[in-house]
Scaffold this active site. Structure first.
Site, PDB file in Angstrom:
ATOM      1  N   ARG A  72      41.868  22.298  43.236  1.00 53.62           N
ATOM      2  CA  ARG A  72      41.824  22.903  41.958  1.00 53.62           C
ATOM      3  C   ARG A  72      42.972  22.722  41.066  1.00 53.62           C
ATOM      4  NH1 ARG A  72      40.016  29.254  43.463  1.00 53.62           N
ATOM      5  NH2 ARG A  72      40.412  29.268  41.219  1.00 53.62           N
ATOM      6  N   VAL A 105      43.688  31.632  37.093  1.00 49.84           N
ATOM      7  CA  VAL A 105      44.901  31.241  37.780  1.00 49.84           C
ATOM      8  C   VAL A 105      45.431  29.944  37.430  1.00 49.84           C
ATOM      9  CG1 VAL A 105      44.104  32.653  39.889  1.00 49.84           C
ATOM     10  CG2 VAL A 105      43.410  30.145  39.793  1.00 49.84           C
ATOM     11  N   HIS A 121      45.155  38.048  38.636  1.00 48.19           N
ATOM     12  CA  HIS A 121      44.631  37.491  39.879  1.00 48.19           C
ATOM     13  C   HIS A 121      45.591  36.314  40.327  1.00 48.19           C
ATOM     14  CE1 HIS A 121      40.286  38.941  38.869  1.00 48.19           C
ATOM     15  NE2 HIS A 121      41.258  39.989  39.247  1.00 48.19           N
ATOM     16  N   CYS A 129      54.686  32.559  51.312  1.00 48.00           N
ATOM     17  CA  CYS A 129      54.486  32.410  52.846  1.00 48.00           C
ATOM     18  C   CYS A 129      53.247  33.573  53.182  1.00 48.00           C
ATOM     19  CB  CYS A 129      55.660  32.933  53.671  1.00 48.00           C
ATOM     20  SG  CYS A 129      55.341  33.201  55.448  1.00 48.00           S
ATOM     21  N   CYS A 132      55.713  36.209  55.478  1.00 50.66           N
ATOM     22  CA  CYS A 132      57.079  36.913  55.199  1.00 50.66           C
ATOM     23  C   CYS A 132      57.018  36.980  53.530  1.00 50.66           C
ATOM     24  CB  CYS A 132      58.124  36.314  55.470  1.00 50.66           C
ATOM     25  SG  CYS A 132      58.640  34.623  54.805  1.00 50.66           S
ATOM     26  N   CYS A 161      56.314  27.728  56.054  1.00 47.84           N
ATOM     27  CA  CYS A 161      57.403  28.497  55.557  1.00 47.84           C
ATOM     28  C   CYS A 161      58.577  28.050  55.879  1.00 47.84           C
ATOM     29  CB  CYS A 161      56.846  30.155  55.734  1.00 47.84           C
ATOM     30  SG  CYS A 161      58.283  31.020  55.279  1.00 47.84           S
ATOM     31  N   THR A 202      34.445  35.653  29.920  1.00 49.22           N
ATOM     32  CA  THR A 202      34.363  36.473  31.359  1.00 49.22           C
ATOM     33  C   THR A 202      32.934  36.951  31.521  1.00 49.22           C
ATOM     34  OG1 THR A 202      35.371  38.093  32.708  1.00 49.22           O
ATOM     35  CG2 THR A 202      35.387  38.801  30.429  1.00 49.22           C
ATOM     36  N   ALA A 245      34.468  29.418  23.361  1.00 49.29           N
ATOM     37  CA  ALA A 245      35.895  29.877  23.180  1.00 49.29           C
ATOM     38  C   ALA A 245      36.677  29.009  21.925  1.00 49.29           C
ATOM     39  CB  ALA A 245      36.909  30.227  24.275  1.00 49.29           C
TER      40      ALA A 245
HETATM   41  C1  BV8 Z   1      40.158  44.687  45.632  1.00 49.93           C
HETATM   42  C2  BV8 Z   1      41.666  34.514  42.272  1.00 49.93           C
HETATM   43  C3  BV8 Z   1      40.656  46.503  46.902  1.00 49.93           C
HETATM   44  C4  BV8 Z   1      41.434  33.696  43.362  1.00 49.93           C
HETATM   45  C5  BV8 Z   1      39.973  36.055  41.739  1.00 49.93           C
HETATM   46  C6  BV8 Z   1      33.802  47.616  42.320  1.00 49.93           C
HETATM   47  C7  BV8 Z   1      32.619  47.482  42.181  1.00 49.93           C
HETATM   48  C8  BV8 Z   1      32.011  46.402  42.751  1.00 49.93           C
HETATM   49  C9  BV8 Z   1      32.945  45.486  43.567  1.00 49.93           C
HETATM   50  C10 BV8 Z   1      34.035  45.745  43.751  1.00 49.93           C
HETATM   51  C11 BV8 Z   1      34.382  46.937  43.014  1.00 49.93           C
HETATM   52  N1  BV8 Z   1      35.846  47.028  43.385  1.00 49.93           N
HETATM   53  C12 BV8 Z   1      36.165  46.155  44.047  1.00 49.93           C
HETATM   54  C13 BV8 Z   1      35.090  45.346  44.401  1.00 49.93           C
HETATM   55  C14 BV8 Z   1      35.365  44.102  45.244  1.00 49.93           C
HETATM   56  C15 BV8 Z   1      35.704  43.059  44.520  1.00 49.93           C
HETATM   57  C16 BV8 Z   1      34.595  42.364  43.317  1.00 49.93           C
HETATM   58  O1  BV8 Z   1      34.997  42.664  42.221  1.00 49.93           O
HETATM   59  N2  BV8 Z   1      33.554  41.819  43.994  1.00 49.93           N
HETATM   60  C17 BV8 Z   1      32.587  41.481  42.707  1.00 49.93           C
HETATM   61  C18 BV8 Z   1      32.332  39.995  42.881  1.00 49.93           C
HETATM   62  C19 BV8 Z   1      31.492  42.143  43.085  1.00 49.93           C
HETATM   63  N3  BV8 Z   1      36.967  43.031  43.833  1.00 49.93           N
HETATM   64  C20 BV8 Z   1      38.121  42.745  44.853  1.00 49.93           C
HETATM   65  O2  BV8 Z   1      37.938  42.202  45.890  1.00 49.93           O
HETATM   66  C21 BV8 Z   1      39.499  42.962  44.297  1.00 49.93           C
HETATM   67  N4  BV8 Z   1      40.331  43.463  45.215  1.00 49.93           N
HETATM   68  O3  BV8 Z   1      39.149  45.555  45.336  1.00 49.93           O
HETATM   69  O4  BV8 Z   1      40.896  45.306  46.657  1.00 49.93           O
HETATM   70  C22 BV8 Z   1      41.792  47.054  47.455  1.00 49.93           C
HETATM   71  C23 BV8 Z   1      42.463  47.752  46.642  1.00 49.93           C
HETATM   72  C24 BV8 Z   1      43.446  48.570  47.103  1.00 49.93           C
HETATM   73  C25 BV8 Z   1      44.159  48.057  48.251  1.00 49.93           C
HETATM   74  C26 BV8 Z   1      43.538  46.998  49.009  1.00 49.93           C
HETATM   75  C27 BV8 Z   1      42.344  46.411  48.676  1.00 49.93           C
HETATM   76  C28 BV8 Z   1      39.964  41.414  44.076  1.00 49.93           C
HETATM   77  C29 BV8 Z   1      39.347  40.715  42.892  1.00 49.93           C
HETATM   78  C30 BV8 Z   1      40.060  39.340  42.455  1.00 49.93           C
HETATM   79  C31 BV8 Z   1      39.604  38.222  43.506  1.00 49.93           C
HETATM   80  N5  BV8 Z   1      40.323  36.992  42.936  1.00 49.93           N
HETATM   81  N6  BV8 Z   1      40.582  35.004  41.391  1.00 49.93           N
HETATM   82  C32 BV8 Z   1      40.774  32.291  42.816  1.00 49.93           C
HETATM   83  O5  BV8 Z   1      40.807  32.091  41.699  1.00 49.93           O
HETATM   84  O6  BV8 Z   1      40.387  31.582  44.137  1.00 49.93           O
HETATM   85  S1  BV8 Z   1      38.619  36.504  40.898  1.00 49.93           S
HETATM   86  C33 BV8 Z   1      37.862  35.227  40.236  1.00 49.93           C
HETATM   87  O7  BV8 Z   1      36.618  35.606  39.842  1.00 49.93           O
HETATM   88  C34 BV8 Z   1      38.647  35.000  38.847  1.00 49.93           C
HETATM   89  O8  BV8 Z   1      39.899  35.313  38.676  1.00 49.93           O
HETATM   90  C35 BV8 Z   1      37.694  35.925  37.987  1.00 49.93           C
HETATM   91  O9  BV8 Z   1      38.103  37.472  38.124  1.00 49.93           O
HETATM   92  C36 BV8 Z   1      36.542  35.961  38.576  1.00 49.93           C
HETATM   93  C37 BV8 Z   1      35.416  35.170  37.904  1.00 49.93           C
HETATM   94  O10 BV8 Z   1      35.086  35.823  36.833  1.00 49.93           O
HETATM   95  P1  BV8 Z   1      35.006  35.071  35.229  1.00 49.93           P
HETATM   96  O11 BV8 Z   1      36.648  34.651  35.130  1.00 49.93           O
HETATM   97  O12 BV8 Z   1      34.351  36.020  34.422  1.00 49.93           O
HETATM   98  O13 BV8 Z   1      34.259  33.922  35.496  1.00 49.93           O
HETATM   99  P2  BV8 Z   1      32.638  33.516  35.652  1.00 49.93           P
HETATM  100  O14 BV8 Z   1      32.705  32.311  36.199  1.00 49.93           O
HETATM  101  O15 BV8 Z   1      32.250  34.593  36.559  1.00 49.93           O
HETATM  102  O16 BV8 Z   1      32.205  33.651  34.235  1.00 49.93           O
HETATM  103  C38 BV8 Z   1      32.496  32.746  33.391  1.00 49.93           C
HETATM  104  C39 BV8 Z   1      32.060  33.103  31.952  1.00 49.93           C
HETATM  105  O17 BV8 Z   1      32.542  32.380  30.970  1.00 49.93           O
HETATM  106  C40 BV8 Z   1      30.473  33.446  31.817  1.00 49.93           C
HETATM  107  O18 BV8 Z   1      30.130  34.701  31.452  1.00 49.93           O
HETATM  108  C41 BV8 Z   1      30.191  32.019  31.026  1.00 49.93           C
HETATM  109  O19 BV8 Z   1      29.078  32.610  30.200  1.00 49.93           O
HETATM  110  C42 BV8 Z   1      31.425  32.114  30.126  1.00 49.93           C
HETATM  111  N7  BV8 Z   1      31.622  30.717  29.407  1.00 49.93           N
HETATM  112  C43 BV8 Z   1      31.342  29.600  29.899  1.00 49.93           C
HETATM  113  N8  BV8 Z   1      31.771  28.666  29.129  1.00 49.93           N
HETATM  114  C44 BV8 Z   1      32.316  29.013  28.105  1.00 49.93           C
HETATM  115  C45 BV8 Z   1      32.356  30.769  28.284  1.00 49.93           C
HETATM  116  N9  BV8 Z   1      32.780  31.589  27.541  1.00 49.93           N
HETATM  117  C46 BV8 Z   1      33.492  30.880  26.546  1.00 49.93           C
HETATM  118  N10 BV8 Z   1      33.606  29.760  26.084  1.00 49.93           N
HETATM  119  C47 BV8 Z   1      33.138  29.052  26.926  1.00 49.93           C
HETATM  120  N11 BV8 Z   1      33.237  27.393  26.665  1.00 49.93           N
HETATM  121 ZN    ZN Z   2      57.465  32.794  55.975  1.00 51.04          ZN
END
Ligand code: BV8
Ligand code: ZN
Length: 263
Positions: A72, A105, A121, A129, A132, A161, A202, A245
């Protein structure tokens, strides 16, 4: 797209002083960076991104997950900011109190002229690391983007690391991990004080990021959405601009400020 939606969105932007621009993967789609909804390619099509982007996956197979992130990162290095990224920079140039909040990201907002977006994110360019948390050097084995290397497409052992020898991990937030509290606090604060929130590209399915537009709407700020398809945010939006966009954002800047150079 011309017509009433763009005119109304332009009016709202022209009247704003403290806008928030909230972006997701769709913001970078026209730069060739696949969204999370897009099918993965090559080796990775066998994997669900939400499974790969977890601490458990990294523990189980560090080389698989590190390889995915390196693939990526290579893809992002070959990508260029699109007119949408530049239009966001043009909005911030015109309205200095603009706060850009991203779930992405990649580094295309920075390369598109927004120096310090709020990164909910993490980033592909901030490895650390896994034990650490010592920051690790971004692999500079890559020649400049002008001459991008062959895409890396397979498992790759993460470097060790320099401090404790544990595997280095990507500086992103994985599912099940907490968001960086400073970034989340800054995002909630900006959304609470904004007079317009622009949500771009999003699906608003990942939490707590997806709650940011709701914070703004809950406090009475108009929300304008840019997305080719409907999302769960439609209901809270004053205007839905149904298009990509890279086309909608420059058109929006021109609608708000006809004399402006949309970047
Ligand atoms: C956490 C980094 C707890 C990594 C990412 C509440 C309800 C339900 C579930 C949960 C909740 N709270 C927490 C959860 C669990 C989970 C979650 O949300 N699950 C979902 C799937 C149901 N959340 C977590 O795990 C979060 N952490 O809750 O921790 C905690 C709290 C305290 C202490 C300890 C623990 C962490 C979430 C972050 C994960 N990391 N990214 C990596 O990139 O590899 S998320 C990653 O996916 C992205 O960053 C982004 O956020 C997401 C993808 O979404 P979008 O960016 O919207 O992209 P997507 O492909 O889905 O859609 C694209 C859109 O663009 C579409 O609508 C499309 O139509 C449109 N489009 C396409 N082309 C265009 C366009 N628009 C405009 N122009 C174009 N040309
Ligand atoms: Zn380390």
């Amino acid at each position: 797209m011309t017509g009433p939606e763009l005119a109304e969105a332009g009016r709202l932007l022209a009247a704003a002083r403290r806008p928030v621009v909230f972006t997701g993967a769709g913001m970078s789609a026209e730069s060739g960076v696949p969204t999370f909804r897009d099918a993965q390619t090559g080796l990775w099509q066998r994997y669900d991104p939400q499974e790969l982007a977890t601490p458990a996956a990294f523990r189980a197979d560090p080389a698989l997950v590190w390889g995915w992130y390196e693939a990526r990162r290579h893809g992002v290095l070959r990508a260029r900011p699109n007119p949408g990224h530049r239009a966001v920079a043009a909005i911030q140039a015109r309205l200095p109190e603009t706060v850009v909040i991203t779930q992405n990201v990649d580094d295309l907002h920075e390369r598109g002229g927004v120096p310090a977006p709020v990164r909910l994110h993490g980033s592909l360019f901030a490895p650390r690391c896994s034990a650490c948390a010592r920051p690790a050097p971004v692999l500079s084995d890559l020649p400049p983007p002008s001459d991008p290397p062959e895409p890396h497409d397979g498992p790759l052992d993460p470097p060790a690391c320099g401090g404790c020898g544990a595997p280095v991990r990507p500086g992103v937030v994985w599912f099940g991990e907490a968001l960086p509290s400073a970034a989340l606090d800054a995002a909630v604060e900006a959304a609470s004080g904004c007079d317009l929130l622009l949500t771009v590209g999003t699906s608003a399915l990942v939490h707590p990021a997806a709650e940011i537009p709701l914070v703004a709407a809950g406090l009475g700020a108009p929300v304008v959405q840019v997305n080719p398809v409907p999302t769960p945010l439609d209901a809270i939006c004053a205007v839905n601009l149904r298009g990509p966009a890279g086309e909608m954002l420059p058109a929006l800047v021109r609608a708000a400020w006809p004399d402006a150079d949309a970047g």
